[in-house]
Structure formats: structure tokens, C-alpha cells
Design an enzyme around this catalytic site. Sequence first.
Site, PDB file in Angstrom:
ATOM      1  N   GLU A  34       0.833  -1.208   0.000  1.00 10.66           N
ATOM      2  CA  GLU A  34       0.000   0.000   0.000  1.00 10.66           C
ATOM      3  C   GLU A  34       0.868   1.260   0.000  1.00 10.66           C
ATOM      4  O   GLU A  34       0.582   2.229  -0.716  1.00 10.66           O
ATOM      5  CB  GLU A  34      -0.919  -0.007   1.227  1.00 10.66           C
ATOM      6  CG  GLU A  34      -2.011  -1.069   1.163  1.00 10.66           C
ATOM      7  CD  GLU A  34      -2.748  -1.212   2.484  1.00 10.66           C
ATOM      8  OE1 GLU A  34      -3.950  -1.535   2.446  1.00 10.66           O
ATOM      9  OE2 GLU A  34      -2.119  -1.004   3.553  1.00 10.66           O
ATOM     10  N   TYR A  35       1.924   1.233   0.808  1.00  8.96           N
ATOM     11  CA  TYR A  35       2.831   2.387   0.882  1.00  8.96           C
ATOM     12  C   TYR A  35       3.495   2.620  -0.470  1.00  8.96           C
ATOM     13  O   TYR A  35       3.546   3.755  -0.967  1.00  8.96           O
ATOM     14  CB  TYR A  35       3.880   2.146   1.965  1.00  8.96           C
ATOM     15  CG  TYR A  35       4.854   3.290   2.147  1.00  8.96           C
ATOM     16  CD1 TYR A  35       4.586   4.313   3.052  1.00  8.96           C
ATOM     17  CD2 TYR A  35       6.038   3.351   1.414  1.00  8.96           C
ATOM     18  CE1 TYR A  35       5.467   5.373   3.225  1.00  8.96           C
ATOM     19  CE2 TYR A  35       6.925   4.406   1.572  1.00  8.96           C
ATOM     20  CZ  TYR A  35       6.639   5.410   2.487  1.00  8.96           C
ATOM     21  OH  TYR A  35       7.518   6.450   2.644  1.00  8.96           O
ATOM     22  N   LYS A 112      23.290   4.167  23.525  1.00  6.05           N
ATOM     23  CA  LYS A 112      24.312   4.835  22.712  1.00  6.05           C
ATOM     24  C   LYS A 112      24.407   4.083  21.386  1.00  6.05           C
ATOM     25  O   LYS A 112      25.059   3.040  21.295  1.00  6.05           O
ATOM     26  CB  LYS A 112      25.657   4.851  23.434  1.00  6.05           C
ATOM     27  CG  LYS A 112      26.727   5.674  22.736  1.00  6.05           C
ATOM     28  CD  LYS A 112      27.987   5.754  23.591  1.00  6.05           C
ATOM     29  CE  LYS A 112      29.034   6.631  22.914  1.00  6.05           C
ATOM     30  NZ  LYS A 112      29.490   6.064  21.629  1.00  6.05           N
ATOM     31  N   CYS A 402      67.249   0.796  13.114  1.00  6.13           N
ATOM     32  CA  CYS A 402      65.916   1.051  12.559  1.00  6.13           C
ATOM     33  C   CYS A 402      65.669   0.121  11.372  1.00  6.13           C
ATOM     34  O   CYS A 402      66.491   0.059  10.443  1.00  6.13           O
ATOM     35  CB  CYS A 402      65.802   2.504  12.108  1.00  6.13           C
ATOM     36  SG  CYS A 402      64.275   2.878  11.207  1.00  6.13           S
ATOM     37  N   CYS A 420      64.090   5.926  16.385  1.00  8.87           N
ATOM     38  CA  CYS A 420      65.073   6.025  15.312  1.00  8.87           C
ATOM     39  C   CYS A 420      65.737   7.394  15.422  1.00  8.87           C
ATOM     40  O   CYS A 420      65.067   8.408  15.630  1.00  8.87           O
ATOM     41  CB  CYS A 420      64.379   5.866  13.956  1.00  8.87           C
ATOM     42  SG  CYS A 420      65.433   6.259  12.538  1.00  8.87           S
TER      43      CYS A 420
END
Length: 659
Positions: A34-35, A112, A402, A420
Site C-alpha cells: 500500500e505504501y 548509545k 631502525c 630512530c
Amino acid sequence: MPDVSQRIEALREQIEEANYQYYGLDQPTLSDAEYDALLQELIRLEKEHPEFLTPDSPSQRVGGYIAKEFPKVRHAEALLSLDNAFDAGDLLEFDRRVRALVAEVEYVVELKIDGLTVALTYEDGALVRGATRGDGEVGEEITANLKTIPAIPLRLRKQADRLDVRGEGYMPKGSFLRLNQEREEAGQPLFANPRNAAAGSLRQLDSRITAQRKLGYFAYQVLTPEEGELASQTAVLDYLKEQGFSVNPEYRVFSAIEEVIAYCGEMVEKRHNYPYDIDGLVIKVNDIAQQRELGFTAKSPRWAIAYKFPAEQVETVVEDIVIRVGRTGVLTPTAYLTPVFVAGSTVGRATLHNLDNIRAKDVRIGDHVLIQKAGDVIPEVVKILPEKRTGGERIFEMPELCPECQSPVIREEGEAAHRCTSITCPARQREAIIHFVSRNAMNIDGLGPAVIYQLLEAGLIKDAADLYALEYDALVPLERLGKKSAENLLKAIEDSKERGLAPLIFGLGIRHVGEKAGKILAQKYGTMEDLEKAQVEELQEIPDVGPAMAQSVAQFFQQESTHHFLNKLRQAGVVMSAQHSAKPQIFAGKSIVVTGSLQRWDRHYVETMIEEFGGKAASSVSKKTAFVVAGEKAGSKLAKAKELGIPVLSEEEFAELLP
């Protein structure tokens, strides 16, 4: 053709009433068939008679508008974040702080929703603007996309001069599962969780795509009610329902914090029982007058707090520990894990922070571990499961060189981090560029890590300042770009020149200087040139700038490489002054309210001008209001201004004040 116009109006009323019954009251009165029949008839009639089409027609929910970009929009009031509570102790402390200022208090507790904050603005009853949260002060306008969400009314059920509403946009679990199934069948990458899917859906340039994603929206806050003063948060929620908004019905009212704590415990067990994701509860002081009395900190309201559910813990295996070098040179060990699903997404890595943390938890390569998402966001290793050790696990050692540039690694006295020592380390430079272009820094959209890697490998850039020298012909051949993306990227880079001083300071990546500190320094010094001259002693005198930050800032600007970098930015035309400094601050310290329908400008533009000239564009009239700018059909705000004896200016009188 009055019969057609009347039929169109009748269809609109039927459809909007059905939307209200379904989304506002959860009492559907029409079947889907219907919608759909009513909506299709409305679309057909408006297509045949476009002279009757209006922006607030429910037919506009199907989408169709294609945007070129999302313009920035300044919020009427900043969208602040909430402080977090993780246990009963945090909630008791929150209650203690509240009761220190207000003796008798009632709390309202709301779910929330795990989505994204959306701000809506209505003028003369019609939706005129919707925007994302952004950085809390400036968001992106996504009005066309928001119009596709049935839970957001295009027109209020009761007339209101101006209404600013805040709420949460989200994707229901069912919509998320269907979307990912469709993407999997199409060979497209899957969304990690409903929140990411909702965020991606709301940022589609084609609103038809947003309409197909079946998003939801729960309203929870009103900034500018026109029907007198709303006395409580529960009254706000009732008012929102009366205006046609979908309001989450799962809220409770308590008079004691012990009742709130007990309810939080109950909801931990029920958190997965809803058709949408929730990641906690929001506890608010119910009385609006008490909220005003409690006020705000710089970052959050004192009258509300978010209770975060305990993190979900899942078992997995540490397959390896790999070092990542950050923009300040810190070596961060990361656990590579057997992928597992936790708190809404698949996790394959978790930070181990530093060597001390690894030793304290005795994490070894090959260990079975429990992981969780800290704050339901960042994956972390909680603990090992020693009973599952086989003897084949390997102890991790921090490298002496490093891994990116082979420079020596040091650990300064009193620090947990290994660093480093090379300022030219390629990893540091790469991460510095990623930080520079990030949303809260220079906000260069379309410049993600993958594109930055390509630009570095192609030799097109060496540092972030080189971005402003990029040319179209050099970008188009790159794998991840092409003509349109190259155009968009160059425009985003050009736009970033106007970001202003505070985001630029944050984007420089100065150690200890976060986003808030960037704003403080920008407000204090006004220009980059003045900040460069700042000495440690004067920096330490600034509120919220401690000794470590002051030392770091002063040292940063003493480096020759910093001067070279900033000069490149200057030559490229990057603005290095606070945005407000270009215009005289004629409204400094004044709170100004704009109301009614304006003729010369729209209201948002006037509010923007007020802020650019140093004032605050307030949403409600109070004794602190300096004056009110009133257009036609000004309602309760005009009446209140007259009652309080506050000056009222016409649009023309306001224009005469401007330089």
C-alpha cells in the site's frame, strides 16, 4: 489543475503520516504494498506536473541528486564529545561531581547507538540543511542524502521558526547483512561493520545509492525549540516525537546513581538483542535548567557521560611481532594475529605499545592470547594464555637498528619508547605526510596512505610541502588516480591552503602537540611567524602548555629543516595566520541570535559572518544576548528578546554594522 494539486497534497500527507506512524510511533498503518503504491502514484504525478514538485515532498526520498562535493558547514553550536565511564567507579565519580553543584538530580539513560552524529536544521518547518559532525565545529553538508532516510521528517508536524536537531544516523543489522551479501556477489570489498557502512553510505555523491542502503536515524537533542522552554530531556524526546522524528524508545529515568549502575549491568547482557548496534549508554541529567547550571568543559558537557560496555575479549594467536616506525621516530611493536572477529570487525593486528608492555605481559611470538578493542576501537592484547604454551614460542627483542633506514635506535632515559635517530628516515617522512593530510590537520581528501606511497615511490614528493607543487600531468598516470581523481586531489590540495593556523600547527606533527594544543597556540600567537620566535619560558606561561610541550615546540622551530619546510609552504601560498585575524573582530565577546526569514542572505550565511567577525551565533535568546537580527515571521525568539529588553536589528541594520 486543482484536482491534481489536491491529489498530490493528499498523497504527501498520507505518506508522511505513514512514515510518522512507522518510524515515530512504531505503529505501522499501511502494508509495504500500500505504501509503495501511494509513493509511485505521487512520483508519477509530480513527473507529469513538475510545477507542483516541492523540496519537502516524500518523493525526494528516493534520491537522484548527484553532488560534485560536500561543502563545509559550521554548526550552530559545537558538537562536543562525551566523557567516558568504563565502570561503576567512574559513574559514582560522575554523580559526585554533579551533586557537588546540584543537590537533587534525576538521570535519564539512553542507548548509545553505534552510528554517526548528524545535525539537522529546519527553517519555517522545512528541512533546509543536514550535516555530519566533522571536527565538532565544521562538518560536511549531506542534505540530499539525509532526505532519503524515512525516519527524518522533511517537514515538521508542528510549525517552528527554527529548529536544530541532533541525532544518530545508523545502519540496521539487517540492512548491513543484505548490503554485504550484495557486495560479495558483485565482487566488491565488504564493509567491516554497520557503523562504517553507514558512514560510507551518507558520504555518497549520488543520493540514489544512499536511498538504497536503508539507513535509520534516532533524534535525541534539540537546540532551538520554538514552543517555549523544554524543561527536561524526557520532554525533549517527547517534543521530537510530536514533530515526527524517530526517537529510540529504550530510555529509562532514575533518581539514584546506584539504579543507573544496576541498569548498565543489565544492558551489558542485552546489548546484542537489538536490530542495531549499540556500544554503550548515555547518562544525562534530566533537568535542562540543571544542565545549564552544570555547563561544559572545553571538550564535553558536565551533565552527561557515556558508559562504554566492557570490551568483548576473543582468543587468537600471535603469529609475529613487527616494528612500525612513526612520524616522531618511535618504534612501535605490533602483534600480527590469526584473524578473528571482535566487536564488529575482523582483527588481524594489535598494538603492543612498547618493549616494557611486552615484557610486563610476557607476550611471545606463537602465544595464544586474549585480545579486545580498547574503547571498542583499538585492538590490544589483554593477556597471554600460559596454559596453552608448547615451548616453541619465541621471545621478541627490540632491534638496535631502525628496520626502515638502519640508523641507530636509542631509548632516552625516563622514556618507554625506542626511537630512530635519523630525521631523514623514510618511514618517519611517510608517516609525517600521512599525519599532515589527515582530517583534523590539513584535511586533504583523497590522499590516503596508498596514494602517498605511490607519490613517494615515483619521486614526486619528499615531504608534505611538495604536495603543493604537484601537477596534473604527473598524477594522471598513477595507478590509483586517473583524470577525475587527479582533478579532485589537486582541488583538495588547493583548498587546504585556506585551512588556517590551528590545523597547520597540528599537522606539523610537533611532539606533544595535539589538536587542542594547536588551537591554543594559534589563538595565542595568531601567525606562524610569531610562533616560530616563541621561547620556552613564554610558552610555559600559556595555560595547558606544560614544560615538555614548551621544550618540544621551541626545539622544533629551531631546526633548519623546519625553516626550510615552512618556507616551501609559504611560497606555495599556504595560509599561516589564524583565520579570524583577517577580519576586524567587531562582534568580539558578543552573543548574537538570528531569527525569522531573511531576504538579503540566508540565515546560515549571517551566522557565519557573525563568527568571522568575532561573535558567537547563539541558538537561543538569554540575558547574555547582545542583540537579535530578526527577519520576517520571527517567532518566540523575537518575543523573548522584547521581553528581556534586548536590542532587535533588522537585516539592513545588521548590514550597516559590517565594515
